[in-house]
Design a protein around this motif. Structure first.
Motif, short mmCIF file in Angstrom:
data_model
loop_
_atom_site.label_atom_id
_atom_site.label_comp_id
_atom_site.label_asym_id
_atom_site.label_seq_id
_atom_site.Cartn_x
_atom_site.Cartn_y
_atom_site.Cartn_z
N GLU B 262 0.83 -1.20 0.00
CA GLU B 262 0.00 0.00 0.00
C GLU B 262 0.88 1.27 0.00
OE1 GLU B 262 -3.21 0.24 -0.20
OE2 GLU B 262 -3.24 2.40 0.14
N SER B 265 2.78 1.61 -3.30
CA SER B 265 2.05 2.12 -4.47
C SER B 265 1.63 3.56 -4.28
CB SER B 265 0.85 1.24 -4.85
OG SER B 265 0.42 0.45 -3.82
N GLN B 269 2.95 6.10 -7.22
CA GLN B 269 1.95 6.79 -8.03
C GLN B 269 2.31 8.27 -8.19
OE1 GLN B 269 -1.93 7.38 -6.47
NE2 GLN B 269 -2.79 7.83 -8.46
N ASP B 412 0.63 -9.27 -9.71
CA ASP B 412 -0.30 -8.36 -9.04
C ASP B 412 -1.03 -9.06 -7.89
OD1 ASP B 412 -1.04 -5.75 -9.12
OD2 ASP B 412 -2.75 -6.03 -10.45
N PHE B 413 -1.55 -10.24 -8.18
CA PHE B 413 -2.28 -10.99 -7.17
C PHE B 413 -1.40 -11.32 -5.98
CE2 PHE B 413 -5.41 -12.36 -10.49
CZ PHE B 413 -6.52 -11.89 -9.84
N HIS B 416 -0.40 -8.30 -3.76
CA HIS B 416 -1.50 -7.85 -2.91
C HIS B 416 -2.02 -8.97 -2.00
CE1 HIS B 416 -1.57 -4.54 -5.83
NE2 HIS B 416 -2.07 -3.83 -4.84
N LEU C 152 -6.54 5.39 -6.09
CA LEU C 152 -6.60 4.52 -7.27
C LEU C 152 -5.61 3.36 -7.20
CD1 LEU C 152 -6.95 7.33 -9.94
CD2 LEU C 152 -8.74 5.82 -9.08
N THR C 153 -4.86 3.28 -6.11
CA THR C 153 -3.90 2.19 -5.99
C THR C 153 -4.34 1.17 -4.94
OG1 THR C 153 -2.63 3.49 -4.42
CG2 THR C 153 -1.92 3.55 -6.71
N ASN C 154 -5.43 1.47 -4.28
CA ASN C 154 -5.90 0.59 -3.22
C ASN C 154 -7.19 -0.06 -3.70
OD1 ASN C 154 -7.59 -0.18 -0.99
ND2 ASN C 154 -6.14 0.83 0.35
N GLU C 155 -7.24 -1.39 -3.63
CA GLU C 155 -8.39 -2.06 -4.25
C GLU C 155 -9.71 -1.77 -3.54
OE1 GLU C 155 -8.14 -6.25 -3.80
OE2 GLU C 155 -6.19 -6.12 -2.84
N PRO C 241 -6.32 -1.55 -9.34
CA PRO C 241 -5.39 -2.56 -8.86
C PRO C 241 -6.08 -3.91 -8.61
CG PRO C 241 -5.96 -1.00 -7.13
CD PRO C 241 -6.60 -0.51 -8.38
N VAL C 242 -5.38 -4.95 -8.94
CA VAL C 242 -5.87 -6.33 -8.82
C VAL C 242 -7.30 -6.46 -9.36
CG1 VAL C 242 -5.62 -8.38 -7.40
CG2 VAL C 242 -4.68 -6.25 -6.60
N ASN C 243 -7.52 -5.95 -10.55
CA ASN C 243 -8.80 -6.08 -11.24
C ASN C 243 -9.98 -5.46 -10.52
OD1 ASN C 243 -7.62 -7.59 -13.35
ND2 ASN C 243 -7.67 -9.40 -12.05
#
Lengths: 297, 443, 298
Positions: B262, B265, B269, B412-413, B416, C152-155, C241-243
């Protein structure tokens, strides 16, 4: 300033002429709305101001915390840099070609069709009109693929044609708007012309169109702005940079200059400014159009 | 009477529609391919290259150079900006629409073989034989990537190392590290990086030491250092979930855990400021980067003291530097394949490729040109050349683009913590295998 | 139905003549694409090689595709929150402006303007506003001591961020509501207040019932707009992020124009069509119970 509006009496409230009550009434009827309107207006405007202000900032002020609203000096160079970094004039020309030609064609074809729905009573008309309205519910994604395949088969991919040609068929939404307007023109006008032996085509071109100026303007503005802003169709059909429209070009500029925020914001400003100017200049047509679209959904 | 009236109207309408579409065509279409070849003058061909900005300027020069060098062929170079979906899609749709350019760039590693499999490219063997263009002309691995099923489908343009390790010497000193010492192993790297990180008070970092997946830290290059396998051409099996692949992804994910995905990113960004690289602005102390970083440093950060090295070797891994580049191909449906060949042969060799690579900070795939001293004109570049014997690539496969996307999705998965590295790679491999089989069946 | 006399025949001819552009368009741009997309959805088609019949394979594959479900969920999430919220905001703004305050035209302009900003420009602008470290939103939150999320970076926050952004553009519905409000005769309120109804009761018993046609309209158009939500997601997050912002339209686009799985994407298109059809029919059905057209009330 507030005192002035204080003097405007609240209608039908004279019976409660006690000062305190009046003050409370004023607050709920005027004070709070003013507060909300000004607060909301500010909130809705801030992003614009932020965009323009970022576009005019020197590099070292962009990331300042707390944010700087008024740049130390106005960096008009940012705009120059943005315009020179990509084939801006070519993209502008393409956009104007698409927006201009589709606007002309759509106004013509949609009014033509609307005439058929509003001014001639033919059997089955209302049912077909419902069909027109129903097609507005079809999402673009549903027809996007076959359309692409058709345009591909006739060799129109990577040209502006797929963006322009569909406009000759008229658009349901504009047909609807124009029909609503045509219905408000007294039928007697047409009847009188028919008795004089005028053909429907003459009535359309000679009587109805000249009277429909405001409605046609509304449709023209809507279509122009739609074409100006359209992103999906250019994204699907255009490959070569020399064919790009501004919307696609701006996205492309942004992905290549990601971190040059002042130039990217200058690009966004360039894209937005004409829209705002057109809107401010022709506001009443706009509002009329939006309001008309809402009546009897 | 009525009928005639109706016909008159209908006639008008048709005329109107024709006028409308005619106007559209006139204003909309100016495809240069429409120009007739002509029996006397030069043959006009179109070449599509990717990009915009500085690349467009260089290509403009090359266009003039080629057109002035001879009088039989006149080339027009069109720039195809990478608009986000992937840059080769536009070319594919042009090919399928039967309106391709006469020749074009194509990503060698991901796309070329999948295009070749579907018959979208013109085989070039007869041209190559006639002009004595052989595998000795280009680096072996680049030559391997432009071939499919024993046939040649393109000529390699660049041979770019894209996973070099760049570090800021000044920031190393500040953190109390030896500015000239490259971390040799992953463990060493992990320890050094810890000292480079600097936390900020707003839940971001002021300085990021190193992030494995930043910039060119893709799954495949990182995996290659760990000795990962990706695809077996003979059995057409997708292999991306082996123990080495999982180890590589686990290593990447360890950074996400340790430094907080977190927070990372949030920080990345916000990177930048007036087109500036976060490495140049000192927001990142160490990155994996493309070889053109050297040219960029010279242009945008001439005062920054930095070092160039290779990715450290993980325990049980190997020295590896990932090599990437484009190729020039002739798509099916090209109207002038002979002239197109003449152009791409010119473009991928001699002065042309030299000019292209020098201007862009790339290395040429053409062996002879690569020996030009201009490509070793700085200590950094000399060092890079010495690394190139450890070059690795991906294994070309028919759904390379899809596979790459799935692998990045797996990263990505895992970062996270949605899946373990094993699960994520299992899923990616399964989906790619299915897609591969569907594609092979679909022809 | 009606007497088929020469006059109506002639009118029919004239009517059809005038609407002929639409008929052509209806066939070329709606009927043909819809039916051929049904055909493509039953094939494997990569546009380089001819379509190959595969029956219901695409539909079966979709049921097993986690990204398909994820994109459907994302779009529903967006629609269920963004549509009602933007109605609430639009109505609230309209009511504020309907209090006969001065400068109505100016405020209306201010509220309406964001809704006409080109989607690309708006997306880029909000990308900047949402930036976790230097974005306007988090800087503002920072002023009151809140450390804002990486929008926009946190799902968890990415979808709410897109919804928040969509509220900025609720001005066009506001204009419609405002017109609706202005169309409510003052007598209704006066009658209600004579009956002893306070402001809140007046709102629920006069304003809302009389606005139901407008509410219905914004609901339907909002729904159709939100299933097509694409540009902002494509530009701002590209599904990440992550879809978490992989919207249905975006995933469909990716399948069609990124992987050239035209058959698969067509199957998605048809499912979308059926969903929209069902939702619209449902809305129209239930609308009879709660939408009052002029004169219905009282």
């Amino acid at each position: 300033m507030k005192a002035m509006s204080d003097n405007v009496a609240v209608p039908g409230r004279a019976a409660y002429a006690v000062r305190k009550v009046v003050a409370v009434e004023w607050l709920t009827a005027k004070g709070i709305p003013y507060l909300l309107a000004i607060g909301g207006g500010l909130l809705f405007t801030l992003p614009f101001i932020w965009m323009v202000s970022t576009a005019l900032k020197p590099d070292d002020q962009i990331f300042a915390n707390p944010p700087i609203w008024m740049p130390r000096e106005l960096m008009w160079e940012n705009f120059v840099r943005a315009v020179n970094a990509f084939p801006f004039w070519v993209w502008l020309r393409n956009t104007l070609v698409v927006a201009g030609s589709t606007t002309m064609m759509t106004v013509l074809s949609s009014s033509f069709v609307a005439y058929g729905f509003a001014r001639i009573a033919w059997p089955g008309r209302d049912m077909v009109f419902w069909l027109v309205l129903a097609t507005m519910m079809i999402p673009y994604q549903v027809i996007m693929i076959p359309l692409f395949i058709v345009f591909k088969n006739i060799g129109w991919v990577n040209s502006l044609k797929p963006l322009i040609v569909p406009a000759i068929f008229g658009a349901p939404f504009y047909i609807f708007l124009l029909r609503q307007f045509f219905l408000t023109i007294p039928q007697e006008l047409s009847e009188a012309a028919r008795i004089d032996g005028a053909s429907e085509l003459r009535i359309y071109a000679g009587i109805i169109l000249p009277l429909a100026g405001p409605a046609l303007t509304t449709v023209a503005i809507f279509q122009f702005l739609n074409a100006w802003s359209d992103f999906v169709t250019p994204l699907i059909y255009l490959s070569e940079s020399r064919l790009f429209t501004l919307a696609l070009g701006l996205k492309n500029f942004q992905s290549q200059w990601t971190t040059d925020w002042s130039a990217v914001m200058a690009g966004s400003t360039i894209m937005t400014l004409p829209v705002i100017v057109i809107f401010l200049a022709l506001q009443k047509y706009f509002i009329k159009g939006v309001v008309m679209s809402g009546i009897k959904g | 009477m009525k009928r005639r009236d109706f016909l008159k109207h209908a006639g008008l309408l048709v005329a109107g529609a024709a006028l409308g579409s005619g106007a559209g065509i006139l204003s909309g279409c100016t495809t240069p391919a429409a120009r007739p070849g002509g029996s006397k003058g030069p043959v006009d061909i179109t070449y599509w290259h990717r990009g915009g900005g500085p690349a467009a300027d260089v290509m403009k020069d090359l266009q003039n150079m080629f057109n002035e060098s001879q009088s039989q062929v006149r080339v027009t170079i069109e720039m195809i900006p990478p608009e986000g979906v992937g840059i080769n899609q536009k070319l594919l749709s042009a090919v399928s629409a039967g309106t391709p350019p006469d020749c074009a760039y194509l990503d060698r590693g991901g796309m070329l073989s999948s295009w070749a499999v579907r018959g979208a490219l013109v085989p070039l063997d007869s041209y190559a034989d006639a002009d004595k263009v052989t595998e000795q002309s280009y680096y072996a691995y680049t030559w391997d990537q432009v071939r499919n099923d024993g046939k040649l489908y393109g000529l390699p343009l660049e041979a770019n190392p894209i996973t070099l390790l760049f570090w800021r010497k000044d920031m190393f000193e500040k953190a109390g590290l030896d500015p000239d010492k490259v971390p040799a192993t992953m463990d060493e790297l992990d320890v050094m990086v810890e000292k480079l990180y600097k936390k900020s008070n707003d839940n971001t970092y002021d300085v990021i030491g190193f992030v494995p997946w930043f910039k060119t830290g893709f799954m495949v290059p990182i995996g290659n250092s760990f000795g990962a396998q990706w695809y077996d051409r003979a059995s057409q099996k997708v292999l991306g979930n082996g123990p080495n692949n999982v180890r590589a992804l686990d290593w990447m994910a360890s950074y996400a855990k340790k430094y907080g995905i977190e927070t990372l990113s949030r920080t990345t960004q916000a990177f930048g400021g007036a087109g500036q690289d976060p490495f140049i602005t000192g927001q990142v102390a160490m990155i994996t980067g493309h070889v053109s970083t050297i040219a960029n440093m010279k242009r945008y950060g001439p005062d920054v003291k930095y070092g160039v090295g290779m990715l450290p070797v993980p325990a049980g891994g190997r020295k590896s530097i990932y090599m990437a580049g484009e190729s020039a191909v002739i798509p099916k449906g090209s109207k002038h394949p002979d002239e197109a060949w003449q152009f791409i042969k010119w473009l991928t060799s001699g002065e042309a490729i030299k000019k292209w690579c020098v201007s862009m900070g790339y290395f040429p795939a053409h062996t002879e040109v690569s020996k030009d001293p201009v490509f070793a004109d700085s200590p950094e570049k000399q060092q890079v050349i010495s690394f190139m014997e450890h070059g690795t690539t991906n294994t070309p496969m028919p759904v390379g683009d899809f596979y790459w996307t799935k692998l990045q999705e797996a990263v990505d998965f895992t970062l996270h913590s949605k899946k373990t590295a094993q699960q994520a790679l299992d899923d990616a491999v399964r989906e790619t295998q299915e897609r591969l089989e569907a594609t092979l069946k679909g022809q | 139905m009606r007497g088929v006399n020469p006059v109506s025949w002639r009118r029919l001819g004239q009517g059809l003549f005038f609407i002929s552009p639409w008929i052509l368009g209806f066939i070329c741009l709606k009927i043909y694409p819809l039916s051929s997309s049904l055909y493509y959805s039953l094939t494997h088609y990569d546009i380089l090689t001819a379509p190959k019949w595969t029956g219901f394979d695409n539909y079966i594959a979709l049921t097993k595709d986690r990204l398909f479900w994820q994109s459907l969920y994302n779009t529903l999430y967006y629609a269920v929150l963004a549509v009602p919220l933007s109605i609430v905001v639009a109505l609230a703004l309209a009511m504020v402006l309907n209090t006969r305050i001065r400068g109505l035209a100016i405020f209306r302009t201010l509220f309406y303007m964001p809704s006409i900003v080109p989607a690309v420009a708006a997306s880029i602008l909000w990308l900047w506003i949402f930036d976790a470290k230097v974005g306007l939103l988090n800087l503002a939150l920072g002023q009151v001591g809140i450390v804002g999320p990486g929008w926009l970076t946190n799902e968890t926050w990415a979808k709410p961020a897109l919804i928040l952004m969509s509220l900025w553009a609720s001005g066009s519905s506001m204009v419609i509501f405002l017109a609706g409000l202005q169309g409510i005769p003052q007598q209704y309120y006066e009658a209600a207040s004579v009956d002893g109804a306070g402001r809140i009761r007046q709102f629920w018993h006069v304003t809302i019932p009389l606005l139901t046609p407008t509410l219905f309209f914004t609901l339907v158009t909002g729904l159709i707009g939100s299933v097509q939500y694409f540009t902002q997601a494509y530009i701002m997050t590209n599904g990440g992020p992550v879809n978490s912002t992989l919207m249905y339209a975006l995933y469909l686009f990716n399948n069609a124009f990124r992987y050239f799985r035209m058959g698969y994407a067509s199957a998605m298109a048809w499912i979308l069509f059926l969903i929209v059809l069902a939702a619209t029919l449902l809305l129209f059905r239930t609308s009879r119970r709660w939408v009052h057209y002029e004169g219905d009330v009282r």
